[in-house]
Design a protein around this motif. Sequence first.
Motif, short mmCIF file in Angstrom:
data_model
loop_
_atom_site.label_atom_id
_atom_site.label_comp_id
_atom_site.label_asym_id
_atom_site.label_seq_id
_atom_site.Cartn_x
_atom_site.Cartn_y
_atom_site.Cartn_z
N LEU A 12 0.83 -1.20 0.00
CA LEU A 12 0.00 0.00 0.00
C LEU A 12 0.86 1.26 0.00
O LEU A 12 1.86 1.34 0.72
N THR A 13 0.46 2.25 -0.81
CA THR A 13 1.14 3.54 -0.82
C THR A 13 0.14 4.66 -0.54
O THR A 13 -1.08 4.46 -0.65
N VAL A 14 0.65 5.82 -0.20
CA VAL A 14 -0.20 6.99 0.01
C VAL A 14 -0.97 7.30 -1.27
O VAL A 14 -2.15 7.64 -1.24
N ALA A 15 -0.31 7.16 -2.41
CA ALA A 15 -0.98 7.40 -3.70
C ALA A 15 -2.17 6.46 -3.90
O ALA A 15 -3.20 6.87 -4.43
N ASP A 16 -2.03 5.20 -3.45
CA ASP A 16 -3.15 4.25 -3.54
C ASP A 16 -4.33 4.75 -2.72
O ASP A 16 -5.48 4.68 -3.16
N VAL A 17 -4.06 5.25 -1.51
CA VAL A 17 -5.13 5.73 -0.63
C VAL A 17 -5.78 6.97 -1.25
O VAL A 17 -7.01 7.08 -1.27
N GLN A 18 -4.98 7.88 -1.77
CA GLN A 18 -5.52 9.08 -2.42
C GLN A 18 -6.40 8.71 -3.61
O GLN A 18 -7.50 9.27 -3.78
N GLU A 19 -5.94 7.77 -4.42
CA GLU A 19 -6.73 7.34 -5.58
C GLU A 19 -8.03 6.67 -5.15
O GLU A 19 -9.09 6.90 -5.74
N TYR A 20 -7.97 5.87 -4.09
CA TYR A 20 -9.17 5.21 -3.57
C TYR A 20 -10.17 6.25 -3.07
O TYR A 20 -11.37 6.14 -3.31
N MET A 21 -9.67 7.28 -2.36
CA MET A 21 -10.55 8.34 -1.87
C MET A 21 -11.22 9.07 -3.03
O MET A 21 -12.41 9.38 -2.97
N THR A 22 -10.47 9.32 -4.09
CA THR A 22 -11.03 9.97 -5.28
C THR A 22 -12.09 9.09 -5.93
O THR A 22 -13.18 9.55 -6.27
N MET A 23 -11.77 7.80 -6.06
CA MET A 23 -12.69 6.85 -6.66
C MET A 23 -13.99 6.75 -5.85
O MET A 23 -15.08 6.64 -6.42
N ARG A 24 -13.88 6.82 -4.53
CA ARG A 24 -15.05 6.74 -3.64
C ARG A 24 -15.71 8.09 -3.40
O ARG A 24 -16.61 8.22 -2.58
N LYS A 25 -15.20 9.12 -4.11
CA LYS A 25 -15.75 10.48 -4.02
C LYS A 25 -15.69 11.05 -2.60
O LYS A 25 -16.62 11.73 -2.14
N ILE A 26 -14.60 10.79 -1.91
CA ILE A 26 -14.37 11.37 -0.59
C ILE A 26 -13.63 12.68 -0.80
O ILE A 26 -12.45 12.70 -1.12
N LYS A 27 -14.37 13.78 -0.65
CA LYS A 27 -13.79 15.11 -0.82
C LYS A 27 -13.97 15.87 0.48
O LYS A 27 -15.09 16.01 0.96
N VAL A 28 -12.87 16.36 1.04
CA VAL A 28 -12.96 17.09 2.30
C VAL A 28 -12.30 18.47 2.24
O VAL A 28 -12.67 19.35 3.01
N LYS A 29 -11.36 18.66 1.36
CA LYS A 29 -10.65 19.94 1.27
C LYS A 29 -11.63 21.03 0.88
O LYS A 29 -12.39 20.90 -0.08
N GLY A 30 -11.65 22.10 1.70
CA GLY A 30 -12.57 23.21 1.44
C GLY A 30 -13.94 23.04 2.07
O GLY A 30 -14.79 23.92 1.96
N ILE A 31 -14.17 21.91 2.74
CA ILE A 31 -15.47 21.62 3.38
C ILE A 31 -15.36 21.97 4.87
O ILE A 31 -14.33 21.79 5.50
N ARG A 32 -16.46 22.45 5.45
CA ARG A 32 -16.48 22.73 6.89
C ARG A 32 -16.32 21.42 7.68
O ARG A 32 -16.91 20.41 7.33
N GLU A 33 -15.52 21.51 8.74
CA GLU A 33 -15.24 20.32 9.54
C GLU A 33 -16.50 19.65 10.07
O GLU A 33 -16.58 18.43 10.13
N ASN A 34 -17.52 20.44 10.45
CA ASN A 34 -18.73 19.85 11.01
C ASN A 34 -19.58 19.13 9.96
O ASN A 34 -20.54 18.45 10.29
N LYS A 35 -19.22 19.26 8.68
CA LYS A 35 -19.93 18.56 7.61
C LYS A 35 -19.20 17.28 7.19
O LYS A 35 -19.67 16.57 6.30
N ILE A 36 -18.05 17.00 7.78
CA ILE A 36 -17.24 15.85 7.41
C ILE A 36 -17.46 14.73 8.42
O ILE A 36 -17.25 14.91 9.61
N ASP A 37 -17.90 13.59 7.93
CA ASP A 37 -18.17 12.42 8.78
C ASP A 37 -16.90 11.56 8.85
O ASP A 37 -16.63 10.75 7.96
N LEU A 38 -16.12 11.78 9.91
CA LEU A 38 -14.85 11.07 10.05
C LEU A 38 -15.03 9.56 10.16
O LEU A 38 -14.24 8.80 9.58
N ILE A 39 -16.05 9.13 10.84
CA ILE A 39 -16.29 7.69 11.01
C ILE A 39 -16.61 7.05 9.66
O ILE A 39 -16.13 5.98 9.33
N LYS A 40 -17.42 7.74 8.85
CA LYS A 40 -17.75 7.21 7.53
C LYS A 40 -16.51 7.11 6.65
O LYS A 40 -16.34 6.13 5.91
N ILE A 41 -15.62 8.09 6.74
CA ILE A 41 -14.36 8.04 5.97
C ILE A 41 -13.53 6.85 6.43
O ILE A 41 -13.01 6.09 5.60
#
Length: 127
Positions: free
Chosen positions: A42-71
């Motif tokens: 596993l690499t960091v790039a793999d995790v980043q690509e997986y997050m993109t594929m799963r549509k996990i976007k957090v940059k620019g989002i308010r912290e109270n709108k981000i579900d850490l457990i779901k991520i």
Amino acid sequence: MSVIMIGIIVAVSMAAHHVGRSNKICNDVKIEIVNADSTMLLTVADVQEYMTMRKIKVKGIRENKIDLIKIEETLELMPLIDDANCYFDNRQNLRIDIMGKRPLFHVKTIISDYCIDQDGHQMITPL
């Protein structure tokens, strides 16, 4: 009695900390594979690509709108991830600490090519 008091103080402190940060914007995502070594698939790039594929976007989002457990739960669905821990640092960066599954040995046959992890399960190659 003092144990109960300490518990109350910790709970109030954590709640106050969360409320104070809830409207802040997530600046960035910092991923670390905490058990990384030369045997890790596993690499960091793999995790980043997986997050993109799963549509996990957090940059620019308010912290109270981000579900850490779901991520965390979503990342733990990735076959090479054993555990994920998400939290915000004091610079409004989402920190993701990953424990990757460790391959014990490689199996290669005419029809398949895979690794067996530390728990004896077949590991699928990244993405």
